[in-house]
Enzyme design. Structure first.
Site, PDB file in Angstrom:
ATOM      1  N   ASP A  30      13.884 -26.288 -21.960  1.00 26.20           N
ATOM      2  CA  ASP A  30      13.186 -25.931 -23.024  1.00 26.20           C
ATOM      3  C   ASP A  30      11.717 -26.438 -22.870  1.00 26.20           C
ATOM      4  O   ASP A  30      11.327 -27.111 -21.897  1.00 26.20           O
ATOM      5  CB  ASP A  30      13.593 -27.401 -24.304  1.00 26.20           C
ATOM      6  CG  ASP A  30      12.709 -27.024 -25.645  1.00 26.20           C
ATOM      7  OD1 ASP A  30      13.687 -26.241 -26.752  1.00 26.20           O
ATOM      8  OD2 ASP A  30      11.508 -26.961 -25.495  1.00 26.20           O
ATOM      9  N   ASN A  86      19.845 -24.450 -34.553  1.00 27.55           N
ATOM     10  CA  ASN A  86      18.693 -24.660 -36.083  1.00 27.55           C
ATOM     11  C   ASN A  86      18.838 -22.633 -36.460  1.00 27.55           C
ATOM     12  O   ASN A  86      18.911 -22.154 -35.796  1.00 27.55           O
ATOM     13  CB  ASN A  86      17.390 -24.818 -35.424  1.00 27.55           C
ATOM     14  CG  ASN A  86      17.785 -25.899 -35.247  1.00 27.55           C
ATOM     15  OD1 ASN A  86      17.713 -27.624 -35.924  1.00 27.55           O
ATOM     16  ND2 ASN A  86      16.160 -26.709 -34.665  1.00 27.55           N
ATOM     17  N   GLY A  92      14.519 -25.633 -39.048  1.00 25.47           N
ATOM     18  CA  GLY A  92      13.864 -25.493 -37.986  1.00 25.47           C
ATOM     19  C   GLY A  92      13.478 -24.454 -36.733  1.00 25.47           C
ATOM     20  O   GLY A  92      12.825 -24.496 -35.609  1.00 25.47           O
ATOM     21  N   GLN A  93      14.004 -23.206 -37.274  1.00 26.59           N
ATOM     22  CA  GLN A  93      14.058 -22.280 -36.385  1.00 26.59           C
ATOM     23  C   GLN A  93      13.105 -22.038 -36.383  1.00 26.59           C
ATOM     24  O   GLN A  93      12.360 -20.737 -37.313  1.00 26.59           O
ATOM     25  CB  GLN A  93      15.753 -20.973 -36.603  1.00 26.59           C
ATOM     26  CG  GLN A  93      15.312 -20.194 -35.522  1.00 26.59           C
ATOM     27  CD  GLN A  93      16.387 -19.291 -36.373  1.00 26.59           C
ATOM     28  OE1 GLN A  93      17.402 -19.305 -36.921  1.00 26.59           O
ATOM     29  NE2 GLN A  93      17.242 -17.881 -35.025  1.00 26.59           N
ATOM     30  N   SER A  94      12.771 -21.493 -34.660  1.00 25.91           N
ATOM     31  CA  SER A  94      11.282 -20.871 -34.661  1.00 25.91           C
ATOM     32  C   SER A  94      11.405 -20.167 -34.013  1.00 25.91           C
ATOM     33  O   SER A  94      10.810 -19.022 -33.803  1.00 25.91           O
ATOM     34  CB  SER A  94      10.059 -22.181 -33.927  1.00 25.91           C
ATOM     35  OG  SER A  94      10.269 -22.617 -32.856  1.00 25.91           O
ATOM     36  N   HIS A  99      19.963 -19.573 -30.131  1.00 32.43           N
ATOM     37  CA  HIS A  99      20.252 -20.212 -29.214  1.00 32.43           C
ATOM     38  C   HIS A  99      20.843 -21.897 -29.097  1.00 32.43           C
ATOM     39  O   HIS A  99      20.387 -22.072 -30.743  1.00 32.43           O
ATOM     40  CB  HIS A  99      18.360 -20.756 -28.773  1.00 32.43           C
ATOM     41  CG  HIS A  99      17.911 -21.008 -29.670  1.00 32.43           C
ATOM     42  ND1 HIS A  99      17.396 -19.707 -30.123  1.00 32.43           N
ATOM     43  CD2 HIS A  99      16.953 -22.717 -30.073  1.00 32.43           C
ATOM     44  CE1 HIS A  99      16.027 -20.624 -31.658  1.00 32.43           C
ATOM     45  NE2 HIS A  99      15.968 -22.459 -31.355  1.00 32.43           N
ATOM     46  N   HIS A 101      20.515 -25.930 -28.478  1.00 32.95           N
ATOM     47  CA  HIS A 101      19.708 -26.851 -27.881  1.00 32.95           C
ATOM     48  C   HIS A 101      20.777 -28.288 -26.911  1.00 32.95           C
ATOM     49  O   HIS A 101      21.818 -28.214 -28.462  1.00 32.95           O
ATOM     50  CB  HIS A 101      18.822 -27.625 -28.739  1.00 32.95           C
ATOM     51  CG  HIS A 101      17.611 -27.229 -29.265  1.00 32.95           C
ATOM     52  ND1 HIS A 101      16.568 -27.089 -29.021  1.00 32.95           N
ATOM     53  CD2 HIS A 101      17.556 -26.169 -30.677  1.00 32.95           C
ATOM     54  CE1 HIS A 101      16.132 -26.249 -29.883  1.00 32.95           C
ATOM     55  NE2 HIS A 101      16.875 -25.656 -30.658  1.00 32.95           N
TER      56      HIS A 101
END
Ligand code: 5GP
Ligand code: ZN
Length: 113
Positions: A30, A86, A92-94, A99, A101
């Site tokens: 990340d 997320n 909080g998914q941006s 994906h 984490h």
């Protein structure tokens, strides 16, 4: 997806520190790590989020988890890591490419914030 940053990483158009790859999945560091070990595990093929996955993606979803476990072993954190996705902006998914984490290397609190 032409404007998806993780599709660009999967195709090699954008650089990333890749730590594990196989024909269907990819794991890379990340850019903004939240723990001493912070890896993102993605399918090479674009899927927007976990809720965008279909029944036909069941095998791929399993392989993503196996890829995460292999990555954890490879990085020596298999005894203590967290795997989280997320799903949706409110969580909080941006980046709208599925994906997971993989976080490790510090005390991980529960419940997460
Ligand atoms: P989300 O917020 O969607 O759950 O997670 C997206 C993650 O992608 C964030 O932790 C963010 O730091 C990471 N990220 C965003 N853009 C890039 C990039 O271009 N390269 C890498 N390696 N990570 C990225
Ligand atoms: Zn994508």
């Amino acid at each position: 997806m032409a404007d998806c940053i993780f599709c660009k990483i999967a195709s090699g158009e954008v650089n990333a520190r890749i730590v594990y790859e196989d024909p269907e999945t990819l794991a890379f560091l990340d850019l903004n790590p939240q723990a001493p070990t912070h890896v993102l595990i993605i399918p090479r093929r674009h899927i927007g989020s976990l809720t965008a996955a279909a029944e036909a993606d069941a095998g791929l979803l399993g392989r993503l988890q196996l890829a995460a476990a292999r990555t954890a072993k490879q990085l020596g954190v298999e005894g203590a890591f967290r795997l989280v996705t997320n799903n949706g902006k409110g969580a909080g998914q941006s980046v709208d490419h599925l994906h997971y984490h993989l976080l490790a290397g510090r005390k991980l609190l529960w419940p997460p914030g």
